[in-house]
Scaffold this motif. Structure first.
Motif, PDB file in Angstrom:
ATOM      1  N   LYS A  85       1.477  -1.087  -0.204  1.00  0.00           N
ATOM      2  CA  LYS A  85       0.325  -0.042   0.111  1.00  0.00           C
ATOM      3  C   LYS A  85       0.644   1.676   0.160  1.00  0.00           C
ATOM      4  N   PRO A  86       0.127   2.179  -0.243  1.00  0.00           N
ATOM      5  CA  PRO A  86       1.117   4.132  -0.360  1.00  0.00           C
ATOM      6  C   PRO A  86       1.185   3.962   0.655  1.00  0.00           C
ATOM      7  N   ILE A  87       2.993   4.333   0.675  1.00  0.00           N
ATOM      8  CA  ILE A  87       2.764   5.333   2.152  1.00  0.00           C
ATOM      9  C   ILE A  87       2.291   6.417   2.245  1.00  0.00           C
ATOM     10  N   ARG A  88       1.201   6.975   2.758  1.00  0.00           N
ATOM     11  CA  ARG A  88       0.221   8.238   2.653  1.00  0.00           C
ATOM     12  C   ARG A  88       1.147  10.232   3.501  1.00  0.00           C
ATOM     13  N   TYR A  89       1.718   9.031   4.832  1.00  0.00           N
ATOM     14  CA  TYR A  89       2.163  10.234   5.739  1.00  0.00           C
ATOM     15  C   TYR A  89       3.313   9.304   6.171  1.00  0.00           C
ATOM     16  N   LEU A  90       4.114  11.055   6.348  1.00  0.00           N
ATOM     17  CA  LEU A  90       5.302  10.357   7.740  1.00  0.00           C
ATOM     18  C   LEU A  90       5.224  11.672   8.268  1.00  0.00           C
ATOM     19  N   ILE A  91       4.621  11.790   9.473  1.00  0.00           N
ATOM     20  CA  ILE A  91       4.982  12.904  10.808  1.00  0.00           C
ATOM     21  C   ILE A  91       6.187  12.876  11.236  1.00  0.00           C
ATOM     22  N   TYR A  92       6.677  13.781  11.546  1.00  0.00           N
ATOM     23  CA  TYR A  92       7.586  14.127  12.667  1.00  0.00           C
ATOM     24  C   TYR A  92       7.116  14.724  13.769  1.00  0.00           C
ATOM     25  N   SER A  93       7.233  13.796  14.881  1.00  0.00           N
ATOM     26  CA  SER A  93       7.479  13.906  16.228  1.00  0.00           C
ATOM     27  C   SER A  93       8.041  15.429  16.445  1.00  0.00           C
ATOM     28  N   HIS A  94       8.970  15.744  16.161  1.00  0.00           N
ATOM     29  CA  HIS A  94       9.529  17.028  17.062  1.00  0.00           C
ATOM     30  C   HIS A  94      10.716  17.498  15.868  1.00  0.00           C
ATOM     31  N   ASN A  95      11.412  18.514  16.303  1.00  0.00           N
ATOM     32  CA  ASN A  95      12.252  19.130  15.220  1.00  0.00           C
ATOM     33  C   ASN A  95      13.745  18.465  15.404  1.00  0.00           C
ATOM     34  N   HIS A  96      14.116  17.602  16.231  1.00  0.00           N
ATOM     35  CA  HIS A  96      15.188  17.638  16.664  1.00  0.00           C
ATOM     36  C   HIS A  96      15.570  16.530  15.009  1.00  0.00           C
ATOM     37  N   TYR A  97      17.394  16.841  14.704  1.00  0.00           N
ATOM     38  CA  TYR A  97      17.078  16.328  13.142  1.00  0.00           C
ATOM     39  C   TYR A  97      17.418  14.526  13.187  1.00  0.00           C
ATOM     40  N   ASP A  98      17.904  14.177  14.686  1.00  0.00           N
ATOM     41  CA  ASP A  98      18.455  12.930  14.844  1.00  0.00           C
ATOM     42  C   ASP A  98      16.979  11.626  14.673  1.00  0.00           C
ATOM     43  N   HIS A  99      15.715  12.843  14.440  1.00  0.00           N
ATOM     44  CA  HIS A  99      14.975  11.281  14.394  1.00  0.00           C
ATOM     45  C   HIS A  99      14.434  11.999  13.500  1.00  0.00           C
ATOM     46  N   ILE A 100      14.480  12.732  12.863  1.00  0.00           N
ATOM     47  CA  ILE A 100      13.509  13.510  11.172  1.00  0.00           C
ATOM     48  C   ILE A 100      14.979  13.380   9.591  1.00  0.00           C
ATOM     49  N   SER A 101      15.924  13.338   9.722  1.00  0.00           N
ATOM     50  CA  SER A 101      16.262  13.764   8.789  1.00  0.00           C
ATOM     51  C   SER A 101      16.521  12.340   7.786  1.00  0.00           C
ATOM     52  N   GLY A 102      16.087  11.129   7.777  1.00  0.00           N
ATOM     53  CA  GLY A 102      15.955  10.241   6.587  1.00  0.00           C
ATOM     54  C   GLY A 102      14.433  10.558   5.711  1.00  0.00           C
ATOM     55  N   GLY A 103      13.693  11.728   5.599  1.00  0.00           N
ATOM     56  CA  GLY A 103      12.316  11.983   5.803  1.00  0.00           C
ATOM     57  C   GLY A 103      12.527  11.800   4.381  1.00  0.00           C
ATOM     58  N   GLU A 104      13.620  12.333   2.685  1.00  0.00           N
ATOM     59  CA  GLU A 104      13.893  11.832   1.645  1.00  0.00           C
ATOM     60  C   GLU A 104      13.232  10.662   1.237  1.00  0.00           C
ATOM     61  N   VAL A 105      13.381   9.626   2.137  1.00  0.00           N
ATOM     62  CA  VAL A 105      12.976   8.019   1.623  1.00  0.00           C
ATOM     63  C   VAL A 105      11.265   8.099   1.508  1.00  0.00           C
ATOM     64  N   PHE A 106      10.682   8.511   2.639  1.00  0.00           N
ATOM     65  CA  PHE A 106       9.650   8.262   2.301  1.00  0.00           C
ATOM     66  C   PHE A 106       8.920   9.626   1.339  1.00  0.00           C
ATOM     67  N   LYS A 107       9.550  10.320   1.184  1.00  0.00           N
ATOM     68  CA  LYS A 107       8.489  11.515  -0.108  1.00  0.00           C
ATOM     69  C   LYS A 107       9.161  11.038  -0.999  1.00  0.00           C
ATOM     70  N   ALA A 108      10.680   9.933  -0.977  1.00  0.00           N
ATOM     71  CA  ALA A 108      10.260   9.538  -2.644  1.00  0.00           C
ATOM     72  C   ALA A 108       9.195   8.917  -2.931  1.00  0.00           C
ATOM     73  N   GLU A 109       8.611   7.983  -2.092  1.00  0.00           N
ATOM     74  CA  GLU A 109       7.821   6.697  -2.098  1.00  0.00           C
ATOM     75  C   GLU A 109       6.161   7.801  -2.269  1.00  0.00           C
ATOM     76  N   GLY A 110       5.709   8.730  -1.947  1.00  0.00           N
ATOM     77  CA  GLY A 110       4.537   9.855  -2.437  1.00  0.00           C
ATOM     78  C   GLY A 110       4.052  10.442  -1.541  1.00  0.00           C
ATOM     79  N   ALA A 111       5.308   9.822  -0.224  1.00  0.00           N
ATOM     80  CA  ALA A 111       4.503  10.586   1.961  1.00  0.00           C
ATOM     81  C   ALA A 111       4.052  12.163   1.523  1.00  0.00           C
ATOM     82  N   THR A 112       2.971  12.468   2.622  1.00  0.00           N
ATOM     83  CA  THR A 112       3.250  13.660   2.893  1.00  0.00           C
ATOM     84  C   THR A 112       3.614  14.001   3.627  1.00  0.00           C
ATOM     85  N   ILE A 113       4.773  14.777   4.288  1.00  0.00           N
ATOM     86  CA  ILE A 113       5.119  15.358   5.219  1.00  0.00           C
ATOM     87  C   ILE A 113       4.732  15.931   6.328  1.00  0.00           C
ATOM     88  N   LEU A 114       4.185  15.550   7.206  1.00  0.00           N
ATOM     89  CA  LEU A 114       3.342  16.807   8.651  1.00  0.00           C
ATOM     90  C   LEU A 114       3.826  16.495   9.702  1.00  0.00           C
TER      91      LEU A 114
END
Length: 290
Positions: A85-114
């Motif tokens: 099934k498609p990746i619909r959303y990637l949700i960031y928990s907070h601003n710290h880079y160590d938790h969210i620096s791989g977002g491009e992987v899911f963005k490339a799958e079509g995810a909306t980043i929230l």
């Protein structure tokens, strides 16, 4: 590793300090990664120092946090073993880079980043080449995200750690996923960077009032009992009480962090190395108000 090299080095150093078997969320740790089903459709993925969460709904997948690029790739591969099934959303928990620096992987799958508005605003002011900016924002103290027949409550308790820290509540599954605010059987991380201890205590008290039975974590374990929230709060309150006791006894200010002992927590990760640093952070908050 091909992900964020700074992040990998930081986590390797922390793992060495704690004596953990997993050195980083990158290539060296990949063999140890595993997927844990917490409830039907709800999963934890990771090992040791890094666990994200994902939910497979009848209309696609929602991912919570990506960590670095290597971790995100491994997480995506784990998802693909369960569903196409498609990746619909990637949700960031907070601003710290160590938790969210791989977002491009899911963005490339079509995810909306929230992300929460406070997170997105901070990221605008402090951009990183490793962090993809959110596509959508939510604001206020609570927002409902529905996908198919599934529901996630995004809960913001205000200041505590980082900017826009979001707790994910899965009401139908009676589970929450909390990042950094609760780490089972571990004292506060190092000198509690970007934490407000007083607000952390308030948040944990309010979080404990939510309706849930189990807790998913970002560090140390995939899932545990709801009592871990109260355990984390009790540690912080016991630390504050011990510092207050030393102040009342007249212990010289500069000696207090190394005088405070909490033997009831001596089996917790980081106790010997980090308890004095934890004490410094709380002591300075008491003395300076911040």
């Amino acid at each position: 590793m091909s992900g964020n090299p700074v992040f990998g080095k930081v986590l390797a150093a922390v793992a060495l300090l704690l004596g953990l078997g997993v050195s980083s969320p990158g290539a060296d740790a990949r063999a140890a990664y595993k997927t844990t089903q917490v409830a039907p459709g709800l999963y934890s993925f990771g090992a040791g120092l890094a666990f994200n969460a994902f939910m497979i709904t009848d209309d696609g997948v929602i991912v919570m946090d990506s960590f670095d690029r290597d971790f995100a790739k491994a997480s995506l591969a784990a998802i693909r073993k369960l569903t196409d099934k498609p990746i619909r959303y990637l949700i960031y928990s907070h601003n710290h880079y160590d938790h969210i620096s791989g977002g491009e992987v899911f963005k490339a799958e079509g995810a909306t980043i929230l992300a929460h508005d406070a997170t997105a605003t901070w990221l605008e002011r402090h951009p990183s080449a490793d962090v993809v900016m959110p596509d959508q924002r939510w604001s206020g103290s609570k927002s409902e995200l529905r996908l198919g027949r599934s529901l996630i409550n995004l809960v913001y308790f205000g200041a505590n750690h980082g900017e826009g820290m979001t707790v994910f509540q899965f009401p139908n599954e009676r589970v929450i996923y909390t990042v950094d605010l609760v780490v089972p059987h571990r004292v506060g991380f190092a000198y509690m960077p970007d934490f407000s201890p007083r607000e952390w205590e308030r948040t944990l008290s309010e979080m404990d009032a939510l309706d849930f039975d189990r807790v998913m974590y970002a560090h140390n374990a995939p899932v545990g009992p709801r009592s871990s929230v109260a355990d984390q709060l009790k540690y912080l309150r016991d630390l504050r009480a011990a510092i207050d006791a030393e102040l009342k006894k007249g212990t010289p200010f500069m000696q207090i962090p190394n005088t405070v002992k909490l033997p009831q927590y001596q089996t917790w990760d980081g106790y010997a190395q980090w308890l004095p640093m934890n004490a410094w952070r709380v002591l300075l908050e008491i003395a300076m108000g911040v």
